[in-house]
Design a protein around this motif. Structure first.
Motif, PDB file in Angstrom:
ATOM      1  N   ASP A 218       0.842  -1.206   0.000  1.00  0.00           N
ATOM      2  CA  ASP A 218       0.000   0.000   0.000  1.00  0.00           C
ATOM      3  C   ASP A 218       0.871   1.249   0.000  1.00  0.00           C
ATOM      4  O   ASP A 218       0.605   2.224  -0.704  1.00  0.00           O
ATOM      5  CB  ASP A 218      -0.894   0.061   1.251  1.00  0.00           C
ATOM      6  N   LEU A 219       1.913   1.210   0.833  1.00  0.00           N
ATOM      7  CA  LEU A 219       2.799   2.375   0.932  1.00  0.00           C
ATOM      8  C   LEU A 219       3.478   2.645  -0.405  1.00  0.00           C
ATOM      9  O   LEU A 219       3.502   3.778  -0.894  1.00  0.00           O
ATOM     10  CB  LEU A 219       3.851   2.136   2.023  1.00  0.00           C
ATOM     11  N   LEU A 220       4.008   1.595  -1.025  1.00  0.00           N
ATOM     12  CA  LEU A 220       4.708   1.781  -2.299  1.00  0.00           C
ATOM     13  C   LEU A 220       3.764   2.324  -3.365  1.00  0.00           C
ATOM     14  O   LEU A 220       4.124   3.195  -4.153  1.00  0.00           O
ATOM     15  CB  LEU A 220       5.334   0.456  -2.753  1.00  0.00           C
ATOM     16  N   ARG A 221       2.534   1.836  -3.344  1.00  0.00           N
ATOM     17  CA  ARG A 221       1.552   2.353  -4.320  1.00  0.00           C
ATOM     18  C   ARG A 221       1.288   3.822  -4.076  1.00  0.00           C
ATOM     19  O   ARG A 221       1.191   4.614  -5.024  1.00  0.00           O
ATOM     20  CB  ARG A 221       0.248   1.568  -4.234  1.00  0.00           C
ATOM     21  N   SER A 222       1.187   4.218  -2.811  1.00  0.00           N
ATOM     22  CA  SER A 222       0.872   5.633  -2.583  1.00  0.00           C
ATOM     23  C   SER A 222       2.082   6.509  -2.896  1.00  0.00           C
ATOM     24  O   SER A 222       1.929   7.647  -3.356  1.00  0.00           O
ATOM     25  CB  SER A 222       0.329   5.872  -1.171  1.00  0.00           C
ATOM     26  N   ILE A 223       3.293   5.984  -2.688  1.00  0.00           N
ATOM     27  CA  ILE A 223       4.488   6.758  -3.073  1.00  0.00           C
ATOM     28  C   ILE A 223       4.451   7.046  -4.574  1.00  0.00           C
ATOM     29  O   ILE A 223       4.855   8.118  -5.033  1.00  0.00           O
ATOM     30  CB  ILE A 223       5.773   5.980  -2.705  1.00  0.00           C
ATOM     31  N   ARG A 224       3.936   6.107  -5.333  1.00  0.00           N
ATOM     32  CA  ARG A 224       3.888   6.284  -6.792  1.00  0.00           C
ATOM     33  C   ARG A 224       2.952   7.400  -7.230  1.00  0.00           C
ATOM     34  O   ARG A 224       2.986   7.828  -8.383  1.00  0.00           O
ATOM     35  CB  ARG A 224       3.518   4.949  -7.470  1.00  0.00           C
ATOM     36  N   THR A 225       2.127   7.914  -6.326  1.00  0.00           N
ATOM     37  CA  THR A 225       1.327   9.079  -6.692  1.00  0.00           C
ATOM     38  C   THR A 225       2.162  10.357  -6.571  1.00  0.00           C
ATOM     39  O   THR A 225       1.754  11.413  -7.033  1.00  0.00           O
ATOM     40  CB  THR A 225       0.056   9.211  -5.816  1.00  0.00           C
ATOM     41  N   TYR A 226       3.340  10.254  -5.944  1.00  0.00           N
ATOM     42  CA  TYR A 226       4.238  11.412  -5.823  1.00  0.00           C
ATOM     43  C   TYR A 226       5.392  11.369  -6.812  1.00  0.00           C
ATOM     44  O   TYR A 226       5.805  12.388  -7.343  1.00  0.00           O
ATOM     45  CB  TYR A 226       4.837  11.484  -4.409  1.00  0.00           C
ATOM     46  N   THR A 227       5.951  10.186  -6.997  1.00  0.00           N
ATOM     47  CA  THR A 227       7.167  10.110  -7.796  1.00  0.00           C
ATOM     48  C   THR A 227       7.346   8.729  -8.416  1.00  0.00           C
ATOM     49  O   THR A 227       6.908   7.730  -7.841  1.00  0.00           O
ATOM     50  CB  THR A 227       8.418  10.427  -6.936  1.00  0.00           C
ATOM     51  N   LYS A 228       7.990   8.712  -9.578  1.00  0.00           N
ATOM     52  CA  LYS A 228       8.312   7.435 -10.231  1.00  0.00           C
ATOM     53  C   LYS A 228       9.767   7.053  -9.986  1.00  0.00           C
ATOM     54  O   LYS A 228      10.279   6.095 -10.574  1.00  0.00           O
ATOM     55  CB  LYS A 228       8.062   7.540 -11.744  1.00  0.00           C
TER      56      LYS A 228
ATOM     57  N   ALA B 172       9.429  -8.560  -3.879  1.00  0.00           N
ATOM     58  CA  ALA B 172       9.468  -9.285  -5.150  1.00  0.00           C
ATOM     59  C   ALA B 172       8.129  -9.125  -5.863  1.00  0.00           C
ATOM     60  O   ALA B 172       8.064  -8.833  -7.062  1.00  0.00           O
ATOM     61  CB  ALA B 172       9.787 -10.758  -4.914  1.00  0.00           C
ATOM     62  N   GLN B 173       7.054  -9.262  -5.108  1.00  0.00           N
ATOM     63  CA  GLN B 173       5.714  -9.116  -5.681  1.00  0.00           C
ATOM     64  C   GLN B 173       5.492  -7.676  -6.148  1.00  0.00           C
ATOM     65  O   GLN B 173       4.947  -7.438  -7.227  1.00  0.00           O
ATOM     66  CB  GLN B 173       4.670  -9.525  -4.626  1.00  0.00           C
ATOM     67  N   ALA B 174       5.955  -6.714  -5.354  1.00  0.00           N
ATOM     68  CA  ALA B 174       5.791  -5.302  -5.722  1.00  0.00           C
ATOM     69  C   ALA B 174       6.488  -5.021  -7.048  1.00  0.00           C
ATOM     70  O   ALA B 174       5.965  -4.291  -7.899  1.00  0.00           O
ATOM     71  CB  ALA B 174       6.355  -4.409  -4.619  1.00  0.00           C
ATOM     72  N   ASN B 175       7.647  -5.592  -7.237  1.00  0.00           N
ATOM     73  CA  ASN B 175       8.351  -5.350  -8.490  1.00  0.00           C
ATOM     74  C   ASN B 175       7.664  -6.028  -9.667  1.00  0.00           C
ATOM     75  O   ASN B 175       7.686  -5.496 -10.785  1.00  0.00           O
ATOM     76  CB  ASN B 175       9.817  -5.770  -8.377  1.00  0.00           C
ATOM     77  N   ARG B 176       7.026  -7.153  -9.426  1.00  0.00           N
ATOM     78  CA  ARG B 176       6.238  -7.762 -10.517  1.00  0.00           C
ATOM     79  C   ARG B 176       5.107  -6.823 -10.915  1.00  0.00           C
ATOM     80  O   ARG B 176       4.684  -6.779 -12.055  1.00  0.00           O
ATOM     81  CB  ARG B 176       5.687  -9.129 -10.080  1.00  0.00           C
ATOM     82  N   GLU B 177       4.655  -6.045  -9.942  1.00  0.00           N
ATOM     83  CA  GLU B 177       3.585  -5.075 -10.186  1.00  0.00           C
ATOM     84  C   GLU B 177       4.141  -3.777 -10.797  1.00  0.00           C
ATOM     85  O   GLU B 177       3.399  -2.835 -11.052  1.00  0.00           O
ATOM     86  CB  GLU B 177       2.946  -4.741  -8.823  1.00  0.00           C
ATOM     87  N   GLY B 178       5.457  -3.707 -10.956  1.00  0.00           N
ATOM     88  CA  GLY B 178       6.064  -2.520 -11.571  1.00  0.00           C
ATOM     89  C   GLY B 178       6.323  -1.383 -10.611  1.00  0.00           C
ATOM     90  O   GLY B 178       6.426  -0.225 -11.023  1.00  0.00           O
TER      91      GLY B 178
ATOM     92  N   GLY C  76      19.832 -15.347 -10.580  1.00  0.00           N
ATOM     93  CA  GLY C  76      20.008 -14.072 -11.266  1.00  0.00           C
ATOM     94  C   GLY C  76      19.002 -13.025 -10.820  1.00  0.00           C
ATOM     95  O   GLY C  76      18.640 -12.121 -11.562  1.00  0.00           O
ATOM     96  N   CYS C  77      18.550 -13.129  -9.578  1.00  0.00           N
ATOM     97  CA  CYS C  77      17.634 -12.124  -9.008  1.00  0.00           C
ATOM     98  C   CYS C  77      16.333 -12.006  -9.781  1.00  0.00           C
ATOM     99  O   CYS C  77      15.677 -10.966  -9.748  1.00  0.00           O
ATOM    100  CB  CYS C  77      18.279 -10.745  -8.943  1.00  0.00           C
ATOM    101  N   ALA C  78      15.960 -13.061 -10.494  1.00  0.00           N
ATOM    102  CA  ALA C  78      14.826 -12.968 -11.392  1.00  0.00           C
ATOM    103  C   ALA C  78      13.570 -12.468 -10.691  1.00  0.00           C
ATOM    104  O   ALA C  78      12.789 -11.700 -11.244  1.00  0.00           O
ATOM    105  CB  ALA C  78      14.563 -14.327 -12.029  1.00  0.00           C
ATOM    106  N   ALA C  79      13.416 -12.879  -9.425  1.00  0.00           N
ATOM    107  CA  ALA C  79      12.183 -12.523  -8.729  1.00  0.00           C
ATOM    108  C   ALA C  79      12.069 -11.031  -8.493  1.00  0.00           C
ATOM    109  O   ALA C  79      10.978 -10.526  -8.279  1.00  0.00           O
ATOM    110  CB  ALA C  79      12.129 -13.260  -7.403  1.00  0.00           C
ATOM    111  N   TYR C  80      13.185 -10.334  -8.531  1.00  0.00           N
ATOM    112  CA  TYR C  80      13.142  -8.922  -8.157  1.00  0.00           C
ATOM    113  C   TYR C  80      13.190  -7.978  -9.339  1.00  0.00           C
ATOM    114  O   TYR C  80      12.745  -6.840  -9.236  1.00  0.00           O
ATOM    115  CB  TYR C  80      14.313  -8.620  -7.201  1.00  0.00           C
ATOM    116  N   ASP C  81      13.800  -8.408 -10.436  1.00  0.00           N
ATOM    117  CA  ASP C  81      14.055  -7.428 -11.492  1.00  0.00           C
ATOM    118  C   ASP C  81      12.939  -7.369 -12.535  1.00  0.00           C
ATOM    119  O   ASP C  81      12.058  -8.161 -12.553  1.00  0.00           O
ATOM    120  CB  ASP C  81      15.397  -7.739 -12.149  1.00  0.00           C
TER     121      ASP C  81
END
Ligand code: PNW
Length: 445
Positions: free
Chosen positions: A329-339, A377-383, A440-445
């Motif tokens: 939730d926090l990461l999503r709300s940060i995305r309303t301020y900055t990319k 890892a899940q957050a990064n899959r969500e971009g 190779g960090c696949a889950a995160y990148d």
């Protein structure tokens, strides 16, 4: 895309000790911690983890952990023990640490201000004084000039919320004021000093990345009532938006300004034309310290800090809810301020650790850490673009006003002998990092 960065973090006053060595001047935490009743059990940072003498062994242990990056802070009073007096010996201390990190193949994330303001600056008003912003920028510039070749991430400030509101309104941290106007001025001058430092870095052609670290917490209302909704909005403005909005929107939260004017006489005369433009100096990343969420309920007598509501989630020794999912939730709300890319520059938990047969079994810490990594890892899959994670902390250390009673480390510190004992969570994190490398960090990148 750059590989996801796994790291761990510390801060100068919490681990170094050696407060009278190497030409270091006093900081406000030396002064604060010597005042009776401010610190649990009268703790001070006089010795702490004795990292000032043991850093090389600690970095060797870090190498065994297998991290990519180490976040630590520079003690400003080691660099400028007196106003305008540069102390090369202090700079050399950090240079040697950075050289050793390079030798070990560990990159460095360096925080310029993790709350240890030189006492000389406090004697001149500290963050209450607008000039402090320029003093900080001058100190930052000196660090950039001497160390830029060895630092990957520069973090101007750690948690300006704590350095302003916790230190000057709540009074729990140095210098221990309880004055709303002082807190607002401190916040303003901290943000201004951040912008001035970023501008200085760009001007001198800094070759690496620069950002700031905020402590953010998603806030939820205890119930769906209108009153609890208001409390939630107020808490969010106080803790999160008071810093996000100036940095990314060039203003203070207008709704909260209204609430504040009912509470104190401030007319925001400390805001000068052009200040927000300085604060908005473009960054390379945003650092976020995430520990928990806040659940609040309306309290008609609350000043600013809203009343924490009872929750039935498991709690760490700090009394903080364990709730990794809310980081999304926090990461999503940060995305309303900055990319901008986000680094989790701190995340961790304190538990009652004990040594049994030379080992520390801390399944709760390992579980906390790994669950947060799964969420990322899940957050990064969500971009959501999280670039790295730093566990707080590498070592058990001085937990500010709570003294040595709260242990956050991956490594246990026996404060009688200064013996280091890697906890089970150390090995869990090590194995996790090694496994990611394999994939190779696949889950995160
Ligand atoms: C962070 N409070 O801050 C700091 O950056 C670390 O130095 C600290 O050790 C860590 O979290 C664990 O607490 C705090 O409101 C944020 O009392 C808030 C508070 C204390 C520390």
């Amino acid at each position: 895309m750059e590989p996801f960065v796994f790291g761990t973090a510390t801060a100068a006053y919490q681990i170094e000790g050696g407060v009278q060595e190497g030409g270091r001047g006093l900081s406000i935490w030396d002064t604060f911690s010597r005042q009776p009743g401010k610190m649990k059990d009268g703790a001070t940072g006089e010795v702490a983890c004795d990292y000032y003498h043991r850093w090389k062994d600690d970095l060797a242990l870090m190498k065994q952990l297998g991290i990519d990056s180490y976040r630590f802070s520079i003690a400003w009073p080691r660099i400028f023990p007196q106003q305008g007096v540069y102390n090369p010996e202090g700079m050399q201390f950090y240079k040697e640490i950075l050289l050793e990190l390079r030798r070990l193949g560990i990159s460095a994330a360096v925080t310029l201000y993790h709350w240890d303001l030189p006492q000389w600056a406090q004697n001149l008003g500290g963050w209450d004084n607008r000039d402090c912003a320029q003093w900080f920028a001058d100190y930052a510039q000196k660090c950039f000039a001497e160390l830029d070749g060895l630092v990957t991430l520069w973090i101007t400030h750690n948690e300006p919320f704590c350095a302003s509101f916790v230190s000057n309104l709540e009074g729990r941290h140095a210098p221990g004021n309880r004055d709303l106007e002082k807190a607002l001025r401190a916040a303003h001058h901290l943000l201004l000093s951040h912008g001035l430092a970023v501008q200085a870095y760009r001007k001198m052609g800094g070759r690496h990345q620069i950002g700031i670290t905020l402590n953010l917490a998603p806030v939820y209302p205890a119930t769906a009532s209108f009153a609890d909704g208001l409390a939630c909005a107020a808490q969010d403005a106080y803790q999160n938006r008071w810093f996000l909005e100036p940095l990314f929107h060039g203003q203070y939260p207008q709704d909260f300004c209204m609430l504040l004017s009912a509470r104190c006489a401030t007319d925001f005369d400390f805001v000068q034309p052009g200040d927000f433009a300085v604060m908005q100096a473009p960054l390379d990343f945003l650092g976020v310290n995430f520990y928990t969420r806040n659940v609040v309920e309306f309290d008609p007598t609350a000043l600013l800090l809203q009343h924490p509501a009872y929750t039935d989630l498991p709690k760490t020794e700090m009394g903080w809810d364990v709730c990794p999912e809310t980081l999304t939730d926090l990461l999503r709300s940060i995305r309303t301020y900055t990319k901008l890319p986000v680094y989790i520059t701190e995340n961790g938990s304190a538990w009652q650790d004990t040594v049994t047969d030379g080992a520390v079994h801390d399944p709760q810490r390992a579980d906390y850490l790994l669950r947060h990594l799964q969420v990322l890892a899940q957050a990064n899959r969500e971009g959501l673009n999280v670039a790295g994670y730093y566990y707080w902390s590498f070592l058990d250390n001085l937990e500010w006003a709570r003294g040595y009673s709260k242990r956050f480390g991956l490594v246990y510190v026996d404060y009688r002998t200064q013996r280091r004992i890697p906890k089970d969570s150390f090995f869990a994190y090590r194995d996790f990092i090694a496994a990611q490398r394999g994939e190779g960090c696949a889950a995160y990148d």
